[in-house]
Motif scaffolding. Structure first.
Motif, mmCIF file in Angstrom:
data_model
loop_
_atom_site.group_PDB
_atom_site.id
_atom_site.type_symbol
_atom_site.label_atom_id
_atom_site.label_comp_id
_atom_site.label_asym_id
_atom_site.label_seq_id
_atom_site.Cartn_x
_atom_site.Cartn_y
_atom_site.Cartn_z
ATOM 1 N N ALA A 200 60.177 -87.643 -18.630
ATOM 2 C CA ALA A 200 60.863 -87.621 -20.288
ATOM 3 C C ALA A 200 62.018 -88.518 -20.595
ATOM 4 O O ALA A 200 62.233 -89.499 -20.757
ATOM 5 N N VAL A 201 63.068 -88.185 -19.468
ATOM 6 C CA VAL A 201 64.163 -88.945 -19.567
ATOM 7 C C VAL A 201 64.216 -90.360 -19.198
ATOM 8 O O VAL A 201 64.905 -91.791 -19.549
ATOM 9 N N MET A 202 63.329 -90.153 -18.559
ATOM 10 C CA MET A 202 63.213 -92.295 -17.656
ATOM 11 C C MET A 202 62.873 -92.256 -18.763
ATOM 12 O O MET A 202 63.127 -93.925 -18.734
ATOM 13 N N ALA A 203 61.664 -92.156 -19.867
ATOM 14 C CA ALA A 203 61.257 -92.893 -20.526
ATOM 15 C C ALA A 203 62.392 -92.942 -21.651
ATOM 16 O O ALA A 203 62.512 -94.307 -22.690
ATOM 17 N N LEU A 204 62.877 -92.290 -22.420
ATOM 18 C CA LEU A 204 63.907 -92.367 -23.713
ATOM 19 C C LEU A 204 65.087 -92.143 -23.318
ATOM 20 O O LEU A 204 65.754 -92.256 -23.907
ATOM 21 N N GLY A 205 65.381 -91.565 -22.331
ATOM 22 C CA GLY A 205 67.012 -91.513 -22.035
ATOM 23 C C GLY A 205 66.994 -89.959 -21.940
ATOM 24 O O GLY A 205 66.852 -89.050 -23.300
ATOM 25 N N GLU A 206 68.910 -89.147 -21.358
ATOM 26 C CA GLU A 206 68.622 -87.534 -21.592
ATOM 27 C C GLU A 206 69.223 -87.326 -23.072
ATOM 28 O O GLU A 206 68.939 -86.372 -23.868
ATOM 29 N N ASP A 207 70.001 -88.748 -23.926
ATOM 30 C CA ASP A 207 70.347 -88.414 -25.420
ATOM 31 C C ASP A 207 69.570 -87.955 -26.365
ATOM 32 O O ASP A 207 68.973 -87.107 -27.144
ATOM 33 N N ARG B 105 58.393 -94.553 -15.520
ATOM 34 C CA ARG B 105 59.080 -95.282 -15.020
ATOM 35 C C ARG B 105 59.602 -97.013 -15.230
ATOM 36 O O ARG B 105 59.381 -97.614 -14.708
ATOM 37 N N VAL B 106 60.701 -96.941 -16.308
ATOM 38 C CA VAL B 106 60.741 -97.890 -17.204
ATOM 39 C C VAL B 106 61.518 -99.025 -16.193
ATOM 40 O O VAL B 106 61.199 -100.378 -16.463
ATOM 41 N N SER B 107 62.114 -98.489 -15.514
ATOM 42 C CA SER B 107 63.479 -99.568 -14.263
ATOM 43 C C SER B 107 62.517 -100.723 -13.926
ATOM 44 O O SER B 107 62.558 -102.212 -13.573
#
Length: 294
Positions: free
Chosen positions: A199-206, A174-176
């Motif tokens: 993974a989406v939180m850490a890396l982003g959806e892209d 939860r990088v935020s």
């Protein structure tokens, strides 16, 4: 297959992280001045990533500054090669303030003269912050925590062109909340995570759309990870080699003798240091090998 040498990579200008899993003959590297976030669960291989970076930094003659708010459980293994270390929030604030002051001094000295520095103009400085989420505090330490975060933002926003690198490691995807300066870390290595949402939180959806699958990494494969470069929008699946405690504890700086020869600070470890220097040079050459120029 003909292997072509990449002319754009010079020895010491990149950190070799590991080898591609699909093609172990190809090494995966990042620019030595690329700020890097390492995110992964416990026992996923974060320590191996840090060990490899430190070994290469020592070989290249750079400085290493280490913030480890777990009372130095990780950093103390490298005490013999650290230039600065911080094991509590007070020490962290002082270390980050001094690092930021160094960035200010370099900017003042070189402003209008060069767009970026290399090892000839200024020694490379590597700042490592292990378990960065521990820097986020509440209560009595909240003000110091906020000061540290602002110093990190200042360092990250200006230091890359001044031959400084920041590497931040955390278990918290939860990088935020764990990395409030996350937007300034454009390169991310995601090791094993628990779920796609992490993974989406850490890396982003892209990154996930482009093939990053850190939640599918088996527990039995520490060191496997997905490297995501937000500047180039590329994902690479790699394995980071394991570094033993013996190798870490035997590590010593190499200094110049009066006659220009490179010698170990400790005669008892001269042979070991020579072995590690050779070990690190080989991957740097391997990372220059590619099927074609990128």
């Amino acid at each position: 297959m003909i292997w072509l040498r990449r002319k754009s990579i010079e020895p010491g200008s990149r950190y070799v992280l590991g080898a591609e899993i699909a093609n172990p003959r190809v090494s995966v590297s990042v620019p030595r001045t690329a700020h890097l976030a390492i995110i992964g669960e416990s026992n996923s291989g974060k320590g191996s990533v840090l060990a490899n970076l430190i070994l290469q930094e020592v070989t290249n003659g750079g400085e290493i500054w280490f913030v480890d708010l777990k009372a130095g459980m990780e950093a103390e293994n490298y005490a013999q090669v650290l230039d600065r270390k911080a094991y509590d929030i007070d020490e962290a604030e002082a270390l980050l303030s001094d690092f930021n002051s160094g960035v200010n001094a370099r900017a003042e000295q070189w402003r209008g003269k060069l767009r970026s520095l290399d090892d000839v103009q200024a020694v490379h400085r590597l700042l490592i912050v292990d378990e960065a989420a521990d820097m986020i505090r509440s209560g009595a330490s909240k003000k110091q925590s906020e000061t540290c975060v602002e110093l990190m933002r200042s360092i990250l926003s200006r230091s890359r062109a001044l031959n400084c690198t920041v590497v931040v490691a955390t278990q918290n995807p939860r990088v935020s909340s764990s990395l409030p300066y996350r937007s300034l870390l454009l390169t991310t290595l995601a090791l094993r995570l628990n779920s796609k949402s992490e993974a989406v939180m850490a890396l982003g959806e892209d990154a996930v759309r482009r093939g990053a699958r850190p939640w599918q990494i088996p527990f039995s494969r520490p060191g496997d990870g997905y490297l995501w470069d937000a500047e180039t929008n590329r994902v690479k699946y790699l394995h980071v080699p394991f570094i033993t405690d013996e190798e870490i504890h035997s590590l010593r700086r190499v200094v110049e003798a009066g006659d220009g020869r490179s010698v170990s600070e400790s005669p008892a470890t001269a042979a070991a240091t020579s072995k590690y220097r050779g070990l690190l040079r080989r991957p740097l050459l391997r990372c220059e090998m590619r099927d074609k120029d990128e």
